[in-house]
Design a protein around this motif. Structure first.
Motif, PDB file in Angstrom:
ATOM      1  N   PHE A   1       0.852  -1.179   0.000  1.00  0.00           N
ATOM      2  CA  PHE A   1       0.000   0.000   0.000  1.00  0.00           C
ATOM      3  C   PHE A   1       0.895   1.239   0.000  1.00  0.00           C
TER       4      PHE A   1
ATOM      5  N   LYS B   1       1.725   2.231  -6.357  1.00  0.00           N
ATOM      6  CA  LYS B   1       0.700   1.255  -6.745  1.00  0.00           C
ATOM      7  C   LYS B   1      -0.618   1.920  -7.147  1.00  0.00           C
TER       8      LYS B   1
ATOM      9  N   TYR C   1      -3.349   2.781  -5.563  1.00  0.00           N
ATOM     10  CA  TYR C   1      -4.571   2.131  -5.106  1.00  0.00           C
ATOM     11  C   TYR C   1      -5.731   3.121  -4.929  1.00  0.00           C
TER      12      TYR C   1
ATOM     13  N   LEU D   1      -7.664   2.732  -7.905  1.00  0.00           N
ATOM     14  CA  LEU D   1      -8.375   1.455  -7.901  1.00  0.00           C
ATOM     15  C   LEU D   1      -9.639   1.546  -7.050  1.00  0.00           C
TER      16      LEU D   1
ATOM     17  N   LEU E   1      -7.971  -6.334  -1.399  1.00  0.00           N
ATOM     18  CA  LEU E   1      -6.646  -5.728  -1.459  1.00  0.00           C
ATOM     19  C   LEU E   1      -5.722  -6.496  -0.523  1.00  0.00           C
TER      20      LEU E   1
END
Length: 360
Positions: free
Chosen positions: A198, A202, A204, A207, A225
């Protein structure tokens, strides 16, 4: 004989991550083949326990006052000198730096594995200019540079000392874990999965934003996740703001192979990646991948054949590709089958290990 080689593996961290997982698998295979291995690391993590169970010697290198102080380097030099390796195999940027210095002092060949473009300015890399300068100065202090992806930048590396060894994984064969499926409330759900630290690179946040949009259209979707890292609290807060916290599973585990069979698709929204171990593992389990790749060309995925590529970091485009897998089971099966065959034929673990042995 190669089976009598002594290898010092130097790595920055043994936390959860692709490079760390690759190290564990590689050392396991080398250990079984008669190589003598030593693993030196700077930051502890769950992968150390896996190495300890193999009977591989692991040592954490620390300084007197702080990491990378003079005592740190003295301890590192001593551990390598006593072990007397034939080769130092380093992974991750800080370990690559230290390995080149130690190798130079002790006259030991050094192989530096480069898992991402950490020497380039870019998202998630605040020290890129400093690292680039250091790499330029020390570029001839390693005997070999290994890029894990053919699409990585090698501008500052000596061409004659640089090779590409693409990451490889064992083909997944673990059956769907019914206990995990029920405990995570995934039964009769379309599961979107992601694996990785995390951290900012990345991406996220994108996402989660994409999944929030997907979930407004398809209520029976769940996002899993798998990882840990400094942005976990921030990502959980974002999920709460979007009202999807009950649809998102944050899981800490260093055994991603137990979860891939639960995924209906695997999504990567990273700003920048090398050749992702998690992506290869997911594909090896027959999980269709959806990957953001602005350049439009991916060394593993052929769009609409063994995966789906998204041309921009845009949530609507990401949802559009995931949605194709949700509504079209025939496309889902075709891509799943092609994904698994791609790993079997082109990215096998055995092929990767043999290539490293040749470099040693």
């Amino acid at each position: 004989m190669k089976t009598q080689l002594r290898i010092t593996h130097l790595i920055t961290s043994l936390k959860v991550g692709g490079a760390e997982a690759l190290l564990v698998d590689l050392v396991s295979e080398l250990h079984n083949d008669g190589y003598t291995n030593q693993v030196l690391y700077f930051y502890d993590g769950p992968n150390r326990l896996l190495l300890d169970k193999m009977g591989v010697k692991t040592v954490r290198i620390s300084g007197l006052f702080r990491l990378y102080d003079p005592i740190f380097f003295l301890r590192l030099v001593k551990m390598v000198r006593v072990f007397r390796p034939n080769v130092i195999h380093a992974s991750l940027w800080s370990a690559n730096l230290c390995a080149r210095v130690v190798g130079r002092l002790l006259g030991i060949p050094v192989l530096c594995a480069i898992h991402s473009n950490t020497n380039l300015a870019g998202a998630g890399n605040k020290n890129s200019r400093f690292r680039t300068a250091i790499d330029r100065v020390l570029k001839y202090w390693a005997s070999r540079y290994v890029l894990v992806s053919s699409q990585m930048d090698s501008t500052f590396l000596p061409a004659k000392r640089t090779v590409v060894i693409q990451n490889g994984v064992r083909v997944g064969s673990v059956a769907s874990n019914q206990k995990l499926m029920y405990s995570l409330d995934l039964r009769n759900k379309f599961v979107v999965g992601a694996v990785g630290r995390f951290c900012s690179v990345k991406n996220y946040a994108l996402l989660l934003d994409s999944f929030a949009l997907l979930n407004t259209k398809y209520q029976d979707t769940v996002l899993v996740l798998l990882g840990q890292g400094e942005l976990e609290t921030e990502l959980k807060d974002q999920a709460k703001r979007f009202g999807i916290m009950d649809k998102v599973r944050f899981i800490h585990s260093n055994k991603a192979v137990e979860y891939y069979s639960l995924f209906d698709c695997f999504v990567m929204t990273s700003w920048e990646e090398g050749l992702s171990i998690a992506l290869l593992e997911a594909m090896s389990f027959g999980v269709p991948p959806v990957v953001v790749k602005p350049q439009g060309v991916h060394e593993v995925i052929e769009h609409d054949t063994n995966g789906l590529l998204v041309g921009h970091h845009d949530k609507e485009l990401i949802v559009q590709e995931i949605e194709r897998l949700v509504v079209d089971p025939v496309l889902h099966r075709q891509i799943a089958m092609e994904a698994q065959q791609t790993i079997q034929h082109q990215f096998s673990f055995t092929k990767m290990v043999d290539c490293y042995k040749e470099q040693y």
